[in-house]
Design a protein around this motif. Sequence first.
Motif, PDB file in Angstrom:
ATOM      1  N   GLY A 151      54.223  38.258  36.376  1.00 16.58           N
ATOM      2  CA  GLY A 151      53.869  39.454  35.279  1.00 16.58           C
ATOM      3  C   GLY A 151      53.757  39.652  33.692  1.00 16.58           C
ATOM      4  N   LYS A 152      52.335  38.599  34.235  1.00 12.74           N
ATOM      5  CA  LYS A 152      51.094  38.513  32.623  1.00 12.74           C
ATOM      6  C   LYS A 152      50.403  39.243  32.857  1.00 12.74           C
ATOM      7  N   ARG A 153      49.725  39.543  31.376  1.00 16.46           N
ATOM      8  CA  ARG A 153      48.770  40.357  31.896  1.00 16.46           C
ATOM      9  C   ARG A 153      46.910  39.282  32.247  1.00 16.46           C
ATOM     10  N   VAL A 154      46.221  39.401  33.176  1.00 17.32           N
ATOM     11  CA  VAL A 154      45.916  38.834  33.595  1.00 17.32           C
ATOM     12  C   VAL A 154      43.868  39.270  33.441  1.00 17.32           C
ATOM     13  N   ALA A 155      43.082  38.965  33.093  1.00 18.57           N
ATOM     14  CA  ALA A 155      41.878  38.956  33.568  1.00 18.57           C
ATOM     15  C   ALA A 155      41.318  38.461  34.743  1.00 18.57           C
ATOM     16  N   VAL A 156      40.632  39.188  35.299  1.00 19.05           N
ATOM     17  CA  VAL A 156      40.593  38.792  36.888  1.00 19.05           C
ATOM     18  C   VAL A 156      39.138  38.950  37.371  1.00 19.05           C
ATOM     19  N   GLY A 157      37.996  39.078  36.662  1.00 24.26           N
ATOM     20  CA  GLY A 157      36.744  38.930  36.854  1.00 24.26           C
ATOM     21  C   GLY A 157      36.099  40.379  37.265  1.00 24.26           C
ATOM     22  N   ALA A 158      35.107  40.635  36.803  1.00 28.20           N
ATOM     23  CA  ALA A 158      33.990  42.080  36.422  1.00 28.20           C
ATOM     24  C   ALA A 158      34.859  42.890  38.041  1.00 28.20           C
ATOM     25  N   GLN A 159      34.628  43.773  37.831  1.00 24.70           N
ATOM     26  CA  GLN A 159      34.903  44.705  39.383  1.00 24.70           C
ATOM     27  C   GLN A 159      33.729  44.082  40.573  1.00 24.70           C
ATOM     28  N   GLY A 160      33.739  44.338  40.811  1.00 21.96           N
ATOM     29  CA  GLY A 160      32.823  44.556  42.583  1.00 21.96           C
ATOM     30  C   GLY A 160      32.424  42.399  41.346  1.00 21.96           C
ATOM     31  N   SER A 161      32.704  41.403  41.211  1.00 26.96           N
ATOM     32  CA  SER A 161      32.372  40.270  41.380  1.00 26.96           C
ATOM     33  C   SER A 161      33.025  39.798  41.885  1.00 26.96           C
ATOM     34  N   GLY A 162      32.123  37.985  42.409  1.00 25.93           N
ATOM     35  CA  GLY A 162      32.339  37.119  43.248  1.00 25.93           C
ATOM     36  C   GLY A 162      33.781  36.434  42.752  1.00 25.93           C
ATOM     37  N   VAL A 163      33.530  36.367  41.175  1.00 23.88           N
ATOM     38  CA  VAL A 163      35.136  36.360  40.771  1.00 23.88           C
ATOM     39  C   VAL A 163      36.189  36.835  40.816  1.00 23.88           C
ATOM     40  N   GLU A 164      36.090  38.240  40.675  1.00 24.28           N
ATOM     41  CA  GLU A 164      37.704  38.953  41.390  1.00 24.28           C
ATOM     42  C   GLU A 164      37.433  38.740  43.192  1.00 24.28           C
ATOM     43  N   VAL A 165      36.844  38.620  43.344  1.00 25.28           N
ATOM     44  CA  VAL A 165      36.647  38.573  44.977  1.00 25.28           C
ATOM     45  C   VAL A 165      37.325  36.953  45.291  1.00 25.28           C
ATOM     46  N   ALA A 166      37.808  36.323  44.359  1.00 24.27           N
ATOM     47  CA  ALA A 166      37.942  34.924  44.995  1.00 24.27           C
ATOM     48  C   ALA A 166      39.349  34.778  43.959  1.00 24.27           C
ATOM     49  N   THR A 167      39.584  35.159  43.352  1.00 25.12           N
ATOM     50  CA  THR A 167      40.048  35.497  42.028  1.00 25.12           C
ATOM     51  C   THR A 167      42.004  36.690  43.233  1.00 25.12           C
ATOM     52  N   ARG A 168      41.681  37.700  43.889  1.00 21.17           N
ATOM     53  CA  ARG A 168      42.314  38.059  45.404  1.00 21.17           C
ATOM     54  C   ARG A 168      42.530  37.464  45.258  1.00 21.17           C
ATOM     55  N   ALA A 169      41.319  36.556  46.323  1.00 19.93           N
ATOM     56  CA  ALA A 169      42.161  36.040  47.523  1.00 19.93           C
ATOM     57  C   ALA A 169      43.266  34.858  47.480  1.00 19.93           C
ATOM     58  N   LEU A 170      42.541  33.863  46.258  1.00 18.20           N
ATOM     59  CA  LEU A 170      43.138  32.868  45.895  1.00 18.20           C
ATOM     60  C   LEU A 170      44.701  33.684  45.555  1.00 18.20           C
ATOM     61  N   LEU A 171      45.227  34.516  44.249  1.00 19.41           N
ATOM     62  CA  LEU A 171      46.583  34.515  44.258  1.00 19.41           C
ATOM     63  C   LEU A 171      47.180  35.169  45.854  1.00 19.41           C
ATOM     64  N   GLU A 172      47.108  36.200  46.194  1.00 18.30           N
ATOM     65  CA  GLU A 172      46.975  36.184  47.966  1.00 18.30           C
ATOM     66  C   GLU A 172      47.832  35.191  48.375  1.00 18.30           C
ATOM     67  N   GLY A 173      47.245  33.628  48.463  1.00 21.54           N
ATOM     68  CA  GLY A 173      46.922  33.459  49.559  1.00 21.54           C
ATOM     69  C   GLY A 173      48.402  32.279  48.252  1.00 21.54           C
ATOM     70  N   PHE A 174      49.008  32.006  47.386  1.00 21.46           N
ATOM     71  CA  PHE A 174      49.974  31.974  46.555  1.00 21.46           C
ATOM     72  C   PHE A 174      51.231  32.853  46.240  1.00 21.46           C
ATOM     73  N   GLY A 175      51.276  34.167  47.383  1.00 24.08           N
ATOM     74  CA  GLY A 175      51.891  35.040  47.345  1.00 24.08           C
ATOM     75  C   GLY A 175      52.369  36.094  46.219  1.00 24.08           C
ATOM     76  N   ILE A 176      50.925  36.338  45.280  1.00 26.23           N
ATOM     77  CA  ILE A 176      50.694  36.655  44.855  1.00 26.23           C
ATOM     78  C   ILE A 176      49.948  38.145  44.719  1.00 26.23           C
ATOM     79  N   THR A 177      49.736  39.141  44.146  1.00 24.55           N
ATOM     80  CA  THR A 177      49.238  40.061  44.350  1.00 24.55           C
ATOM     81  C   THR A 177      48.884  40.906  43.017  1.00 24.55           C
ATOM     82  N   TYR A 178      48.306  41.858  43.097  1.00 26.82           N
ATOM     83  CA  TYR A 178      48.138  42.323  41.937  1.00 26.82           C
ATOM     84  C   TYR A 178      49.013  43.401  41.834  1.00 26.82           C
ATOM     85  N   ALA A 179      49.432  43.527  42.166  1.00 24.11           N
ATOM     86  CA  ALA A 179      51.451  44.644  41.710  1.00 24.11           C
ATOM     87  C   ALA A 179      51.838  43.617  41.052  1.00 24.11           C
ATOM     88  N   ASP A 180      52.046  42.253  41.192  1.00 24.75           N
ATOM     89  CA  ASP A 180      52.768  41.187  40.334  1.00 24.75           C
ATOM     90  C   ASP A 180      52.741  40.954  39.244  1.00 24.75           C
TER      91      ASP A 180
END
Length: 351
Positions: A151-180
């Motif tokens: 439910g929070k506003r979160v900066a996930v990294g620049a689009q197309g960056s390894g930061v964003e790839v890692a962010t998405r993967a880590l959130l998914e691992g904890f049951g959180i998607t970008y829709a959340d």
Amino acid sequence: MRFSLKTLAFATALTLSGAALTACGEDNKTEAAAVSDDALQTKFVTVGTGGASGPYNIIGTSLTETYAKLFGVNAKTQTTGASVENLNLLAQKKLEMAFVMSDALSEAVAGTGNFTAKIDNVSQVASLYPNYVQIVASGKSGIKSIEDLKGKRVAVGAQGSGVEVATRALLEGFGITYADIKVDYLGYAEAADGLKSGKLDAAFLTSGIPNSSLMELEQGFDLQLVSVPTEQLKEVAKTKSFFIPMDIPANTYGNAQAVPTAAILNALVVRSDISDDDVYKLTKAFFENLDTLKNAHQAANDISVANAQNGLVAPLHAGAKRYYDEVAAAQTSAPAEAEAAANADAESSDK
């Protein structure tokens, strides 16, 4: 036939002059060979990095300055959106080398995630230092753990960056998607500015430590490092093996205690079609000038020849392997040579 002394002297002078010219010619050949041995076949070494304030760019700039000095080539860094963009630029032959995160490299060689097809023209030179997932929020936000981000506003990294790839993967691992969450695609500096202005609740800045943007943010901002619970992360790592449980050390950003988080190894990669001889020289120069890189950014303190082949994601380039084999052979022969010298000294003293 009779020769005058004058004629004989002239003939002798010619002979000596010819010998001198021959010797000079041989010296020039030797010098040319040395230059040739030190030269690269490629005339350009463009290294893909990341954001201007990140360790990739700082270390990469120091590295290309070293390459330009040693090899006389047109060596420079290219500021990019980091890992994913770097890998695509390598595939397009717009870069010779690049710094990337292992998660993005894993996707590239498999043709998954951000890559619709496998990238075949990429080889690994070395595993580097770990990138720490640094999730930050303000102290008054109440965000203490990754599960608090929903439910929070979160900066996930620049689009197309390894930061964003890692962010998405880590959130998914904890049951959180970008829709959340409410997603903002922002790089290091922009994310830090967003936190400071109150436009963001939290941000992912995945890099070596310390991150210069966070060091600046810490001044006058109540910075809270958000933890990633170790036991849950170990479960996540069973399917996302590039995640390693690590701690952000105490006092990195004024934090009194170490903060558990995830880390991902960085990788130095090169185009596979660059010659073995060139990659050998580039690899050797990289490790023989590590002190220069460490002076540029302390994240390079965690780079070593001993760990360079750990956690490889892409195929190791044959030129890099040649260098590692050479180092291993030297390390193996050194104790034997030392023992032989000691024995020789003992025999000499007995006599």
